[in-house]
Design an enzyme around this catalytic site. Structure first.
Site, PDB file in Angstrom:
ATOM      1  N   THR A   1       6.694  -0.141  -4.820  1.00 32.59           N
ATOM      2  CA  THR A   1       7.202  -0.580  -6.120  1.00 32.59           C
ATOM      3  C   THR A   1       6.121  -0.430  -7.198  1.00 32.59           C
ATOM      4  OG1 THR A   1       8.376  -2.257  -4.830  1.00 32.59           O
ATOM      5  CG2 THR A   1       8.443  -2.502  -7.227  1.00 32.59           C
TER       6      THR A   1
ATOM      7  N   HIS B   1       9.399   7.421   2.708  1.00 33.34           N
ATOM      8  CA  HIS B   1       8.571   6.799   3.755  1.00 33.34           C
ATOM      9  C   HIS B   1       8.422   7.767   4.936  1.00 33.34           C
ATOM     10  CE1 HIS B   1       8.544   3.096   1.605  1.00 33.34           C
ATOM     11  NE2 HIS B   1       9.779   2.728   1.893  1.00 33.34           N
TER      12      HIS B   1
ATOM     13  N   ARG C   1      -1.715   0.682   3.017  1.00 34.10           N
ATOM     14  CA  ARG C   1      -2.094  -0.726   2.857  1.00 34.10           C
ATOM     15  C   ARG C   1      -2.623  -1.230   4.191  1.00 34.10           C
ATOM     16  NH1 ARG C   1       1.914  -5.696   0.901  1.00 34.10           N
ATOM     17  NH2 ARG C   1       0.218  -7.013   0.104  1.00 34.10           N
TER      18      ARG C   1
ATOM     19  N   SER D   1       4.187  -8.490   5.018  1.00 33.60           N
ATOM     20  CA  SER D   1       5.096  -8.233   3.903  1.00 33.60           C
ATOM     21  C   SER D   1       6.467  -7.806   4.432  1.00 33.60           C
ATOM     22  CB  SER D   1       4.490  -7.141   3.006  1.00 33.60           C
ATOM     23  OG  SER D   1       5.280  -6.940   1.874  1.00 33.60           O
TER      24      SER D   1
ATOM     25  N   TYR E   1      -3.847   0.459  -1.244  1.00 33.80           N
ATOM     26  CA  TYR E   1      -3.382  -0.707  -2.014  1.00 33.80           C
ATOM     27  C   TYR E   1      -4.589  -1.567  -2.399  1.00 33.80           C
ATOM     28  CZ  TYR E   1      -0.600  -4.972  -2.897  1.00 33.80           C
ATOM     29  OH  TYR E   1      -0.017  -6.077  -3.457  1.00 33.80           O
TER      30      TYR E   1
ATOM     31  N   ARG F   1       6.603 -10.523  -3.905  1.00 40.93           N
ATOM     32  CA  ARG F   1       6.389 -11.768  -3.165  1.00 40.93           C
ATOM     33  C   ARG F   1       5.067 -12.383  -3.606  1.00 40.93           C
ATOM     34  NH1 ARG F   1       4.438 -13.519   1.945  1.00 40.93           N
ATOM     35  NH2 ARG F   1       3.290 -11.561   1.993  1.00 40.93           N
ATOM     36  N   LYS F   2       3.941 -11.867  -3.062  1.00 41.32           N
ATOM     37  CA  LYS F   2       2.637 -12.412  -3.459  1.00 41.32           C
ATOM     38  C   LYS F   2       1.753 -11.362  -4.119  1.00 41.32           C
ATOM     39  CE  LYS F   2       0.615 -15.343  -0.547  1.00 41.32           C
ATOM     40  NZ  LYS F   2       0.027 -15.820   0.727  1.00 41.32           N
ATOM     41  N   GLY F   3       1.873 -10.144  -3.620  1.00 44.74           N
ATOM     42  CA  GLY F   3       1.080  -9.050  -4.188  1.00 44.74           C
ATOM     43  C   GLY F   3      -0.418  -9.253  -4.048  1.00 44.74           C
TER      44      GLY F   3
HETATM   45  P1  A3P Z   1       3.659  -8.910  -0.406  1.00 45.53           P
HETATM   46  O1  A3P Z   1       4.889  -9.082   0.399  1.00 45.53           O
HETATM   47  O2  A3P Z   1       2.409  -8.938   0.401  1.00 45.53           O
HETATM   48  O3  A3P Z   1       3.577  -9.807  -1.573  1.00 45.53           O
HETATM   49  P2  A3P Z   1       6.868  -2.219  -1.382  1.00 45.53           P
HETATM   50  O4  A3P Z   1       6.892  -2.073  -2.847  1.00 45.53           O
HETATM   51  O5  A3P Z   1       6.280  -1.051  -0.657  1.00 45.53           O
HETATM   52  O6  A3P Z   1       8.173  -2.681  -0.847  1.00 45.53           O
HETATM   53  O7  A3P Z   1       5.800  -3.373  -1.080  1.00 45.53           O
HETATM   54  C1  A3P Z   1       6.044  -4.688  -1.478  1.00 45.53           C
HETATM   55  C2  A3P Z   1       4.708  -5.382  -1.541  1.00 45.53           C
HETATM   56  O8  A3P Z   1       4.028  -4.979  -2.732  1.00 45.53           O
HETATM   57  C3  A3P Z   1       4.883  -6.878  -1.637  1.00 45.53           C
HETATM   58  O9  A3P Z   1       3.708  -7.417  -1.032  1.00 45.53           O
HETATM   59  C4  A3P Z   1       4.915  -7.088  -3.143  1.00 45.53           C
HETATM   60  O10 A3P Z   1       4.626  -8.406  -3.535  1.00 45.53           O
HETATM   61  C5  A3P Z   1       3.834  -6.111  -3.563  1.00 45.53           C
HETATM   62  N1  A3P Z   1       3.979  -5.703  -4.961  1.00 45.53           N
HETATM   63  C6  A3P Z   1       5.108  -5.445  -5.651  1.00 45.53           C
HETATM   64  N2  A3P Z   1       4.826  -5.113  -6.910  1.00 45.53           N
HETATM   65  C7  A3P Z   1       3.488  -5.145  -7.042  1.00 45.53           C
HETATM   66  C8  A3P Z   1       2.583  -4.921  -8.124  1.00 45.53           C
HETATM   67  N3  A3P Z   1       3.014  -4.589  -9.321  1.00 45.53           N
HETATM   68  N4  A3P Z   1       1.260  -5.056  -7.888  1.00 45.53           N
HETATM   69  C9  A3P Z   1       0.806  -5.402  -6.672  1.00 45.53           C
HETATM   70  N5  A3P Z   1       1.606  -5.646  -5.601  1.00 45.53           N
HETATM   71  C10 A3P Z   1       2.927  -5.516  -5.784  1.00 45.53           C
END
Ligand code: A3P
Length: 324
Positions: free
Chosen positions: A78, A138, A160, A168, A226, A288-290
């Site tokens: 994302t 993916h 990551r 995650s 990441y 979620r937490k990022g």
């Molecule tokens: P966490 O679940 O550890 O918080 P993807 O986009 O590949 O589905 O990955 C989702 C993960 O990226 C989640 O991690 C999400 O919180 C984090 N994420 C989404 N947007 C983000 C951003 N702008 N910057 C950093 N992390 C981000």
């Protein structure tokens, strides 16, 4: 598979007969999140995403100007979509205008997910995408459509650390399919993850394929992490921009893009807090937490060690390591 899930990728309603025939000959495992996963070209997939990969392999024609973002699920898709969309469109959509598409549209709707689109709409015409086409997948390096490997298109791979990625995905799965995942012990999921028999796995082989591809052909594949993106976002965004041929001259532009695409900024937007994507996934499930190292609130020390040992075994001699 007979899952009551409302998420498209967890259902098998759009499988062709050809795919059903292929699936019946593939190694399968009882899955977490879905009742069964299947091994194809070394990776384990849900039926839906396998269908999407097969259609993509058959029909996708890469162009030299294409930019393809690749990663394991939950490894920053994302974020990377947002950053690269904003940087390639920075003249068309200046962040300073206050009317950026990312302010009103979820990043997944701005950058199509190849195998997801091919599953949901097998006849989708990718030639209608604006130039340069920006897409994500993916897929493993081995499974990429031939035209992606043979054209001069650019691949940006984001890796990551596996503990954060697993955690995650674990929480994402619980959100997507609370009933199906409720009774599945995390110990069993870690074991399956480390054996590679997990959705999209084996994680380590996926990373290594692209790592070696980036060493062999640095003009074709850029490898980012990441963790580095978190640590020095501006530096990494500039590196990505140089790689795809649209380097920055203005410092200000980089800063604005980084700010717009930050977790803090994107996760607060109405469009990413409410509503669902057409495939049924709630937009807030992607935020979620990022954090880097956030795994420690979900994984016990002993489970973390199991993943660390697997990483040491798999990455030994590759030059790849994670500090968290
Ligand atoms: P966490 O679940 O550890 O918080 P993807 O986009 O590949 O589905 O990955 C989702 C993960 O990226 C989640 O991690 C999400 O919180 C984090 N994420 C989404 N947007 C983000 C951003 N702008 N910057 C950093 N992390 C981000």
């Amino acid at each position: 598979m007979s899952s009551p899930s409302s998420v498209d990728y967890l259902r098998d309603e759009k499988l062709t007969q050809e795919t059903r025939d292929l699936i019946s000959s593939l190694p399968s495992e009882k899955g977490w999140l879905v009742s069964k996963i299947y091994q194809f070209q070394g990776c384990w997939h849900t039926e839906a995403l396998l269908q999407g990969i097969l259609t993509c392999q058959k029909h996708f024609e890469a162009k030299d100007s294409d930019i393809i973002l690749v990663n394991n699920p939950k490894s920053g898709t994302t974020w990377l979509k947002s950053l690269v969309f904003a940087l390639i469109n920075r003249h068309k959509f200046p962040v300073s205008s206050g009317k950026h598409p990312l302010l009103v549209t979820n990043p997944h709707l701005l950058v199509p997910f190849l195998e997801g689109v091919y599953y949901e709409s097998p006849d989708f015409d990718f030639s209608v995408l604006p130039f340069p086409r920006l897409m994500n997948t993916h897929m493993s390096h081995l499974s990429l459509p031939e035209s992606v490997k043979n054209s001069s298109c650019k691949i940006v791979y984001c890796c990551r650390n596996p503990k954060d990625m697993f955690v995650s995905l674990w929480h994402f799965g619980k959100k997507l399919a609370p009933q199906e995942t409720a009774d599945y012990p995390i110990e069993k999921a870690v074991e399956a993850f480390c054996q590679g028999k997990f959705i999209g796995g084996p994680f380590w082989d996926h990373v290594l394929e692209y790592w070696y591809a980036s060493l062999e052909n640095p003009n074709k594949v850029l490898f980012v992490t990441y963790e580095e993106l978190k640590k020095q976002t501006e530096v990494e965004v500039k590196r990505i921009a140089e790689f795809i041929g649209c380097g920055f001259t203005e410092e200000e532009e980089v800063r604005e893009i980084v700010k717009l695409c930050s977790f803090e900024s994107l996760s607060k937007l109405e469009v990413n807090r409410q509503g669902k994507l057409p495939n049924g996934i709630e937009t807030n499930a992607f935020f979620r937490k990022g954090e880097v190292g956030g795994w420690s609130d979900t994984l016990s020390e002993s489970l973390a060690e199991v993943i660390d040992r697997t990483t040491e075994d798999k990455f030994g001699g590759s030059g790849l390591r994670f500090s968290c």
